[in-house]
Write a protein that holds these residues in place. Sequence first.
Motif, short mmCIF file in Angstrom:
data_model
loop_
_atom_site.label_atom_id
_atom_site.label_comp_id
_atom_site.label_asym_id
_atom_site.label_seq_id
_atom_site.Cartn_x
_atom_site.Cartn_y
_atom_site.Cartn_z
N TRP A 43 30.49 19.75 31.47
CA TRP A 43 29.84 18.39 31.36
C TRP A 43 28.39 18.21 31.90
CZ3 TRP A 43 34.18 20.51 34.15
CH2 TRP A 43 33.83 20.87 35.30
N THR A 44 27.93 19.73 31.96
CA THR A 44 26.33 19.68 32.54
C THR A 44 25.64 19.55 31.20
OG1 THR A 44 27.04 21.92 32.91
CG2 THR A 44 26.77 20.49 34.60
N SER A 45 24.42 19.33 31.28
CA SER A 45 23.67 18.96 30.08
C SER A 45 23.27 20.05 29.04
CB SER A 45 22.02 18.44 30.58
OG SER A 45 21.52 19.37 31.49
N GLU A 46 23.05 21.12 29.49
CA GLU A 46 22.86 22.31 28.56
C GLU A 46 24.04 22.73 27.84
OE1 GLU A 46 21.07 25.66 30.36
OE2 GLU A 46 19.41 24.63 31.15
N GLU A 47 24.91 22.92 28.28
CA GLU A 47 26.19 22.97 27.55
C GLU A 47 26.67 21.82 26.48
OE1 GLU A 47 26.32 25.71 31.28
OE2 GLU A 47 25.87 23.21 30.81
N ILE A 48 26.55 20.57 27.06
CA ILE A 48 26.76 19.42 26.01
C ILE A 48 25.75 19.34 25.14
CG2 ILE A 48 26.66 17.01 26.09
CD1 ILE A 48 29.07 18.13 27.46
N LEU B 140 30.77 16.45 38.34
CA LEU B 140 31.67 15.37 37.27
C LEU B 140 31.10 14.00 37.61
CD1 LEU B 140 35.17 16.77 36.70
CD2 LEU B 140 33.28 15.86 34.99
N ARG B 141 31.14 13.81 38.93
CA ARG B 141 31.05 12.09 39.36
C ARG B 141 29.59 12.00 39.11
NH1 ARG B 141 31.48 9.34 45.41
NH2 ARG B 141 30.25 7.56 44.71
N TYR B 142 28.59 12.89 39.64
CA TYR B 142 27.11 12.49 39.51
C TYR B 142 26.09 13.04 38.29
CZ TYR B 142 27.56 10.95 44.34
OH TYR B 142 28.11 10.13 45.44
N GLY B 143 26.87 13.89 37.29
CA GLY B 143 26.15 14.14 36.28
C GLY B 143 24.78 15.04 36.53
N ASN B 144 23.91 14.76 35.53
CA ASN B 144 22.41 15.33 35.58
C ASN B 144 21.92 15.03 37.06
OD1 ASN B 144 23.12 16.84 33.45
ND2 ASN B 144 22.15 15.15 32.16
N ALA C 69 16.53 27.69 40.74
CA ALA C 69 16.51 28.06 39.44
C ALA C 69 16.31 29.62 39.58
CB ALA C 69 15.09 27.65 38.85
N TYR C 70 15.87 30.25 40.69
CA TYR C 70 15.79 31.76 41.04
C TYR C 70 16.91 32.14 41.36
CZ TYR C 70 14.11 36.09 42.97
OH TYR C 70 14.01 37.49 43.27
N PHE C 71 18.09 31.63 41.88
CA PHE C 71 19.19 31.84 42.40
C PHE C 71 20.00 31.99 40.82
CE2 PHE C 71 20.76 31.20 46.61
CZ PHE C 71 19.80 31.88 47.28
N GLU C 72 19.81 30.95 39.91
CA GLU C 72 20.52 30.74 38.58
C GLU C 72 19.98 32.13 37.98
OE1 GLU C 72 20.36 28.23 34.58
OE2 GLU C 72 19.59 27.25 36.39
N SER C 73 18.89 32.72 37.90
CA SER C 73 18.35 33.77 37.29
C SER C 73 19.03 35.11 37.72
CB SER C 73 16.87 33.89 37.39
OG SER C 73 16.35 34.87 36.82
N LEU C 74 19.03 35.24 39.12
CA LEU C 74 19.50 36.56 39.71
C LEU C 74 21.18 36.84 39.75
CD1 LEU C 74 17.50 39.05 40.70
CD2 LEU C 74 16.27 36.82 39.70
N LEU C 75 21.67 35.62 40.63
CA LEU C 75 22.91 35.96 41.01
C LEU C 75 23.91 35.99 39.83
CD1 LEU C 75 23.23 33.02 43.74
CD2 LEU C 75 23.12 35.70 44.13
N ILE C 76 24.78 37.29 40.14
CA ILE C 76 25.71 37.89 39.22
C ILE C 76 26.79 36.51 39.21
CG2 ILE C 76 27.68 39.51 38.93
CD1 ILE C 76 25.97 41.43 40.53
N ASP C 77 27.17 35.73 40.38
CA ASP C 77 28.16 34.83 40.44
C ASP C 77 27.63 33.52 40.25
OD1 ASP C 77 26.80 34.46 42.92
OD2 ASP C 77 28.63 34.71 43.96
N TYR C 78 26.38 33.36 39.31
CA TYR C 78 25.78 32.03 39.36
C TYR C 78 26.64 31.24 38.75
CZ TYR C 78 23.68 28.34 37.00
OH TYR C 78 23.17 26.93 36.63
N ASP C 79 27.06 29.92 39.27
CA ASP C 79 27.74 28.88 38.79
C ASP C 79 27.06 27.79 38.90
OD1 ASP C 79 29.94 26.53 39.96
OD2 ASP C 79 30.93 27.71 38.63
N VAL C 80 26.77 26.62 37.74
CA VAL C 80 25.97 25.64 37.80
C VAL C 80 26.39 24.76 38.96
CG1 VAL C 80 27.19 24.67 35.99
CG2 VAL C 80 24.83 23.95 36.44
N HIS C 81 27.72 24.54 39.10
CA HIS C 81 28.08 23.37 40.04
C HIS C 81 27.94 23.68 41.46
CE1 HIS C 81 30.87 23.51 36.30
NE2 HIS C 81 29.89 22.40 36.22
#
Length: 435
Positions: free
Chosen positions: A111-116, A300-304, A377-389
Amino acid sequence: MQKSKNNSNLIWFRNDLRTIDNAVLHESQKNGNPLIAVYCFNPLHFTIDKFGFNKTEKFRAKFLIESVRDLKRQLNNLNIDLLVFHQEPEAVFPELCKTYNVNSIFIQTEWTSEEIEVEHAVKSKLDSINWHKIYNQFLYHPEDLNFEITHTPQVFTNFRKQLEKHVAIRPELQPKTYPESNRITNITKIPTLEDLGFDDFETHPHSAFPFKGGETEANKRLEDYFFNTKKLGFYKKTRNGLVGTDYSSKFSPWLANGCISAKTIYWQVKKFEKEFFKNQSTYWLIFELIWRDYFKYVSLRYGNQIFKLEGILQKDYDWSSNQTQIQNWINGETESEFVNANMIELKETGWMSNRGRQNVASYFAKALELDWRIGAAYFESLLIDYDVHSNYGNWMYVAGVGNDPRDRKFNVELQAERYDANRKFRSLWLQPTLF
């Protein structure tokens, strides 16, 4: 590739890289149609983001390759072929659907923007396909909630109390094996790190996460942490550790890539409690799985809104984007040794403890007053366990624009004294590296 004569089902794997307890796989097998599986290494995920970071750095890329490789093996055991492409899905699916006479596509609900946006791009290229979107990443299934998603509590404790004693966890799902006739000619190849734009590398000798990606490795880790060493029984006491592989379960990278499900972990905790003992630690691992669910329901509740500067609280702070301060934080060159040690660990390994993350994020947002989305965004780039939510939920939380009504600020020096009193962690990462 031979053309299929019968109507086929196609399962499009994304962040659900497993066969056990995979609701999408389970649904796709129900009508008995021939089944093919697809995974796309989308070049979009390996571009530079708006803050100048690689969206996916080498640590995440390597773990992902290992996870897809293992998924291919697991599906192979079920006589299902995984077709792997290093292309945009919208470029791949039209020809695939034609070749294999696909009339139904099964995917995990995102339900997050890039995936949609990617889903819409694929749908715009296909006609007369039945889409089946299935919730597949929760502990508590959305259909079983005792409140509307739009009424997801603003405070985690209320969310937990509404669910944990009142809503049952669904049983684990098992996949079916197909006859040999389901096999197809599969000449696709899983890309290498070099194909994705990275040099190959060895895992850092001091990494607290020296494990590989994939369902097999996830289940091996669970077996070891729960049943071989019984470290689960001490989880609550050790989970704020900083050094070594066993201070915490380390399940998060496999959970983030869907190599293991939260339900599988839950039912294995219950098995452990039945066979050995039940204590605060066994409960606390489930408690952390509920936190993971919470951030999914918040998004899910708040979207983008979770990606916006003002967060879900729509609070207006005066944020800075001072490049010198940002680079000092990234390179471990701030005024705090504790922050520096954690940031160097992240840069060298793609991993950081939960205690470290809370501190470096709070320092970034509260002490330096920098735009928290840059840190996220830096965490998103580096973390092996990056989870968007979890990533954006936690960053909003520490930045004071999320689900923390107290708007706390970590005292990083007191935290260092408490959690690294013997300086073992700081000594490990602040000494000149020989690696």
